[in-house]
Design a protein around this motif. Structure first.
Motif, PDB file in Angstrom:
ATOM      1  N   ASN A  31      53.039 -14.143   1.243  1.00  0.00           N
ATOM      2  CA  ASN A  31      52.248 -15.107   2.011  1.00  0.00           C
ATOM      3  C   ASN A  31      51.019 -14.479   2.648  1.00  0.00           C
ATOM      4  O   ASN A  31      50.022 -15.137   2.882  1.00  0.00           O
ATOM      5  CB  ASN A  31      53.070 -15.664   3.183  1.00  0.00           C
ATOM      6  CG  ASN A  31      53.942 -16.803   2.772  1.00  0.00           C
ATOM      7  OD1 ASN A  31      53.536 -17.634   1.978  1.00  0.00           O
ATOM      8  ND2 ASN A  31      55.158 -16.826   3.292  1.00  0.00           N
ATOM      9  N   ARG A  83      48.025 -18.344  12.510  1.00  0.00           N
ATOM     10  CA  ARG A  83      47.244 -19.173  11.593  1.00  0.00           C
ATOM     11  C   ARG A  83      47.037 -20.583  12.152  1.00  0.00           C
ATOM     12  O   ARG A  83      45.984 -21.174  11.971  1.00  0.00           O
ATOM     13  CB  ARG A  83      47.928 -19.263  10.209  1.00  0.00           C
ATOM     14  CG  ARG A  83      47.916 -17.988   9.389  1.00  0.00           C
ATOM     15  CD  ARG A  83      46.502 -17.569   8.966  1.00  0.00           C
ATOM     16  NE  ARG A  83      45.830 -18.591   8.191  1.00  0.00           N
ATOM     17  CZ  ARG A  83      44.559 -18.958   8.358  1.00  0.00           C
ATOM     18  NH1 ARG A  83      43.831 -18.398   9.299  1.00  0.00           N
ATOM     19  NH2 ARG A  83      44.026 -19.890   7.612  1.00  0.00           N
ATOM     20  N   HIS A 120      52.406 -17.033  10.998  1.00  0.00           N
ATOM     21  CA  HIS A 120      52.213 -18.483  10.849  1.00  0.00           C
ATOM     22  C   HIS A 120      51.593 -19.071  12.121  1.00  0.00           C
ATOM     23  O   HIS A 120      50.688 -19.894  12.062  1.00  0.00           O
ATOM     24  CB  HIS A 120      53.552 -19.180  10.599  1.00  0.00           C
ATOM     25  CG  HIS A 120      54.175 -18.881   9.275  1.00  0.00           C
ATOM     26  ND1 HIS A 120      53.942 -19.634   8.157  1.00  0.00           N
ATOM     27  CD2 HIS A 120      55.034 -17.913   8.888  1.00  0.00           C
ATOM     28  CE1 HIS A 120      54.632 -19.153   7.133  1.00  0.00           C
ATOM     29  NE2 HIS A 120      55.307 -18.104   7.553  1.00  0.00           N
ATOM     30  N   LEU A 121      52.109 -18.633  13.249  1.00  0.00           N
ATOM     31  CA  LEU A 121      51.666 -19.213  14.520  1.00  0.00           C
ATOM     32  C   LEU A 121      50.209 -18.862  14.793  1.00  0.00           C
ATOM     33  O   LEU A 121      49.432 -19.685  15.279  1.00  0.00           O
ATOM     34  CB  LEU A 121      52.569 -18.725  15.654  1.00  0.00           C
ATOM     35  CG  LEU A 121      54.043 -19.083  15.440  1.00  0.00           C
ATOM     36  CD1 LEU A 121      54.913 -18.482  16.527  1.00  0.00           C
ATOM     37  CD2 LEU A 121      54.227 -20.600  15.383  1.00  0.00           C
ATOM     38  N   ARG A 126      59.275 -13.096  11.284  1.00  0.00           N
ATOM     39  CA  ARG A 126      58.465 -13.640  10.201  1.00  0.00           C
ATOM     40  C   ARG A 126      57.615 -14.843  10.614  1.00  0.00           C
ATOM     41  O   ARG A 126      56.668 -15.214   9.920  1.00  0.00           O
ATOM     42  CB  ARG A 126      59.329 -13.992   8.996  1.00  0.00           C
ATOM     43  CG  ARG A 126      60.325 -15.106   9.224  1.00  0.00           C
ATOM     44  CD  ARG A 126      61.003 -15.476   7.912  1.00  0.00           C
ATOM     45  NE  ARG A 126      62.034 -16.461   8.114  1.00  0.00           N
ATOM     46  CZ  ARG A 126      63.289 -16.164   8.444  1.00  0.00           C
ATOM     47  NH1 ARG A 126      63.649 -14.905   8.610  1.00  0.00           N
ATOM     48  NH2 ARG A 126      64.184 -17.121   8.625  1.00  0.00           N
ATOM     49  N   GLY A 127      57.925 -15.440  11.747  1.00  0.00           N
ATOM     50  CA  GLY A 127      57.143 -16.596  12.183  1.00  0.00           C
ATOM     51  C   GLY A 127      55.780 -16.252  12.759  1.00  0.00           C
ATOM     52  O   GLY A 127      54.863 -17.082  12.730  1.00  0.00           O
TER      53      GLY A 127
END
Lengths: 404, 397
Positions: free
Chosen positions: A342, A113, A110-111, A106-107
């Motif tokens: 998200n 982004r 984010h990274l 799930r990370g």
């Protein structure tokens, strides 16, 4: 707890005493000889050199370079920071899109982004869970800056298929190899594929450096750039030509990682024993099996239990039940990233049905140093008993949630 | 002790120090406290992921600084990135150029753009006046640096931020333990960011933390620093791994125990330097301690006109050859770094104080491993250099 008495109240979820006195985690938490760690720490004190490209970081990079059979290894404070820099460098900061598997950690989005890019989600192979080149091909646009593929828990990804797409489109293939230390890909150790591969030295991974990560690659110029970027981008003249940050691994973490690396063969052998014990003790329990692990897998860092229709409880009920027993099991890649609110507004392949259908299938089982072979036997015994008494347990669980 | 200029290392003499002496604290804990702390980690088998030591550290820092929330992070730069992103703004941020590059680098990672402003020539920090001169219509925030531990002119900056509706954050990497009057660094602006790098007075090898009195901002940065579902306190745009390990937290906690001792030692050394350097023409010590408490972790000097024909760079080179590894922070200010001068050439000649400071400021060694005797030797050498400055210039040219 004692099982097989036909008494559900012995289950911790119904108020019984938990099976384990202390938690059984889903991470490795391996350590080497602590005496060796303290010896190395003593050297850090004597040298008064605690970070900034210290001798232990250099030694670690040298050893990992040899281990992976690559020309360059660059250590980082953690794998997240390495992935952010790799994603940034894919286009030198020009915003765009990065393609990644939806059935993944799930990370990752984010990274991407943080590097200013939009994540684009693709489907995976239904058996191996690896990024499907056919799905990737359909989502390539002018804004695609890189393909970020993942070597999975149970299989190496289709590097050849993905590299061809990357080459055809003049973009780099980046590999998240956090699960794949010690595994193979195309009959060689992982680490040498794509533009670079990113590994983790987090405590839950194969080599525990408290926190930490590293990049393996064969591109000297890119390795130099990454080294510069982990130290604020400062070059030999004191100028800063690139966007950078502090991504340095400190000497204490490096000392810990080196100490654990000394024991790597044993750690992998013990993981394999645990995996074999799982397969053996869980065999012939209706509805339970394990994900298909290919021959590329050598580290058996995670154990993925597959739950199907023949199992009397839902996957989530099973997780709740095991967690009550202090086996801190968890779902795996659920929800798939494109279904996470998200990321609702980001692009995706038209069809991501494999990731969607896999989402309820797996339980990450306890692994690593804190899980003994006897623990596994106990869990198997419990699961067998649940299988035999499934209907009653299921009823009582549903009763319980209805009462709430 | 040098008696003729031929005794200088640049002339082939033996260096004043056999082993290099460094700028940067490099304060180590006692071996016993380290061993006890790390044995505890191995017994608990808890290595990262918001462990008990990380939580203890957050509580103790908040307590020590008199601030509501402290959130420890991998390092000071990652903390700056998280903090800037947590402000939840888009646009331009006014920031000094006379600062460590990370102060500015965090902005690009947070999707923000820098507007460089100048600093006050005495304290080397931004003021309401320098910020006002840089204001643009799309300015959304101010990011000040408490350089050398000098607290920024916080009241006037706060008033300016309020009147213009700007967010205000501080890079307090140099300022752990420093105060402005009764307020400790940590409680100014919307949030502040500390560094626990080995060269700082509080040493976690690497490490940093974000402090704030704002519950919402605290919830946001606590959520942003990991991907853990159980550590989700607020809706945030992005998360990352910014976790401080138990090893780092252990180091920081021991260092916190020893902080007052280390600060006292820095103060003793600063006083020893001070006594001698006021007597040396051409050198001026920057006074750190006018505002309140201080950590004395940087010993900062200005080379004045009187040093002519020597200049800062010549002096620092001589010191380096004597194994005194003086530093020239910030010889190249951030707006003159290639990455920034390419993108923001409009600032090139707009920061006269910054450019002047870049050419005259340097730092001398200080910290736990340095003795008063070492300070005396360094000062003797500086005195010798200044006494012989006219002869030395001939050598250099």
């Amino acid at each position: 707890m004692e099982v097989g008495k036909g008494d559900m109240s012995t289950l911790a979820i119904f108020g019984g005493k938990p099976m384990f006195d202390s938690i059984r985690p889903t991470g490795q938490l391996a350590v080497g000889e602590t005496d060796d760690f303290f010896k190395r720490a003593r050297q850090i004190f004597d040298r008064r050199w605690m970070t900034n490209d210290g001798p232990f970081v250099k030694e670690l990079e040298e050893r990992l370079k040899v281990f992976h059979g690559v020309e360059h290894c660059v250590a980082f404070a953690n794998a997240s920071i390495a992935i952010i820099l790799a994603a940034h460098n894919a286009s030198d900061g020009e915003a765009g899109e990065i393609i990644m598997p939806s059935f993944s950690y799930r990370g990752l989005p984010h990274l991407v982004r943080w590097a200013g890019h939009d994540p684009i989600f693709c489907d995976v192979d239904p058996e191996l869970h690896t990024l499907d080149p056919r799905s990737v091909e359909k989502t390539i646009t002018e804004r695609t800056r890189a393909i970020l593929a993942v070597h999975n828990v149970n299989a190496a990804c289709d590097v050849d298929g993905l590299q061809k797409i990357a080459d055809d489109n003049g973009i780099p293939l980046l590999l998240d190899s956090v699960y794949a230390m010690g595994n193979t890909c195309n009959a060689a150790r992982t680490g040498a594929s794509g533009q670079l591969e990113i590994f983790s030295l987090h405590a839950t991974k194969l080599v525990n450096g408290f926190e930490g990560g590293y990049v393996t690659l064969n591109d000297a110029a890119l390795a130099d750039k990454l080294r510069m970027q982990r130290n604020f981008g400062i070059n030999e003249t004191g100028d800063i030509p690139v966007l950078a940050l502090n991504g340095k691994l400190n000497e204490i973490h490096a000392a810990m990682a080196l100490t654990c690396l000394d024991q790597l063969d044993d750690i992998m052998a013990e993981n394999r024993q645990r995996f074999t014990a799982y397969e053996k003790t869980f065999s012939n329990i209706p509805g339970l099996s394990f994900a298909r692990y290919t021959d590329d897998v050598r580290n058996y860092g995670l154990v993925l239990l597959h739950v199907d229709q023949d199992w009397p409880l839902t996957r989530d009920q099973t997780i709740a039940l095991l967690r009550a027993e202090k086996a801190l099991v968890r779902p795996y890649c659920d929800p798939p990233l494109h279904m996470d609110p998200n990321w609702a507004s980001y692009g995706r392949a038209d069809n991501i049905k494999n990731s969607e259908s896999l989402r309820h299938d797996f339980i990450q089982m306890p692994v690593g140093k804190l899980t003994s072979l006897d623990d596994i036997r106990q869990m198997a015994k419990l699961m067998r008993w649940i299988s035999a008494n499934g209907e009653d347990i299921s009823q009582r669980l549903e009763q319980g949630s209805a009462d709430q | 002790m040098k008696s003729t200029i031929n005794d200088l290392a640049i002339r082939g003499g033996a260096p004043e120090f056999e082993a290099p002496v460094h700028v940067g604290q490099l304060n180590l804990p006692t071996w016993e406290s380290f061993e006890t702390g790390f044995k505890g980690i191995f017994e608990r088998e808890f290595y990262s992921n918001h462990g008990p030591l990380e939580r203890e550290l957050d509580a103790r820092i908040a307590d020590r600084l008199g601030v509501k929330h402290a959130v420890s992070i991998t390092n000071g730069t990652i903390a700056l990135m998280l903090a800037a992103r947590a402000l939840n703004v888009t646009g331009k941020v006014i920031v000094p150029s006379f600062t460590f590059p990370a102060t500015v680098q965090c902005l690009a990672w947070a999707g923000l753009e820098p507007v460089f402003c100048d600093v006050d020539p005495e304290r080397h920090v931004i003021t309401a006046k320098t910020v006002e001169a840089a204001l643009t219509p799309d300015t959304v925030a101010i990011l000040g640096t408490h350089l050398w531990g000098h607290i920024c002119h916080s009241e006037e900056l706060q008033a300016l931020a309020r009147s213009r509706g700007l967010r205000l954050m501080y890079d307090a990497a140099h300022a752990f333990g420093a105060s402005d009057g009764n307020t400790m660094a940590g409680g100014f602006g919307d949030l502040e960011v500390f560094s626990f790098h080995a060269t700082k007075v509080l040493n976690a090898t690497e490490g940093g933390c974000i402090t704030t009195n704002d519950d919402d901002l605290a919830a946001r940065v606590r959520t942003m620093r990991s991907f853990h579902e159980t550590e989700t306190y607020a809706q945030v745009p992005v998360r990352m791994n910014g976790k401080m390990s138990e090893a780092q937290a252990c180091m920081a906690l021991i260092s916190l125990d020893e902080l007052d001792v280390n600060i006292r030692h820095n103060k003793t050394l600063t006083n020893a330097y001070w006594k001698r350097i006021v007597e040396i023409p051409g050198l001026r010590l920057i006074d750190c301690a006018k505002q309140g408490l201080h950590n004395y972790q940087y010993l900062v000097l200005e080379v004045t006109e009187e040093a002519h024909p020597l200049n800062r760079d010549i002096i620092v080179n001589i010191l380096k050859s004597e194994n005194i590894l003086a530093k020239t922070y910030f010889k190249r200010a951030v707006h003159r770094m290639e990455y920034y001068r390419d993108r923001y050439p409009e600032f090139m000649d707009t920061l006269p104080v910054t450019d002047w400071l870049s050419s005259v400021i340097f730092q001398l060694p200080i910290g736990q491993s340095l003795t008063e005797g070492d300070v005396a030797r360094i000062c003797n050498l500086l005195e010798f250099i200044m006494t012989n400055k006219d002869t030395l210039d001939v050598i250099e040219s």
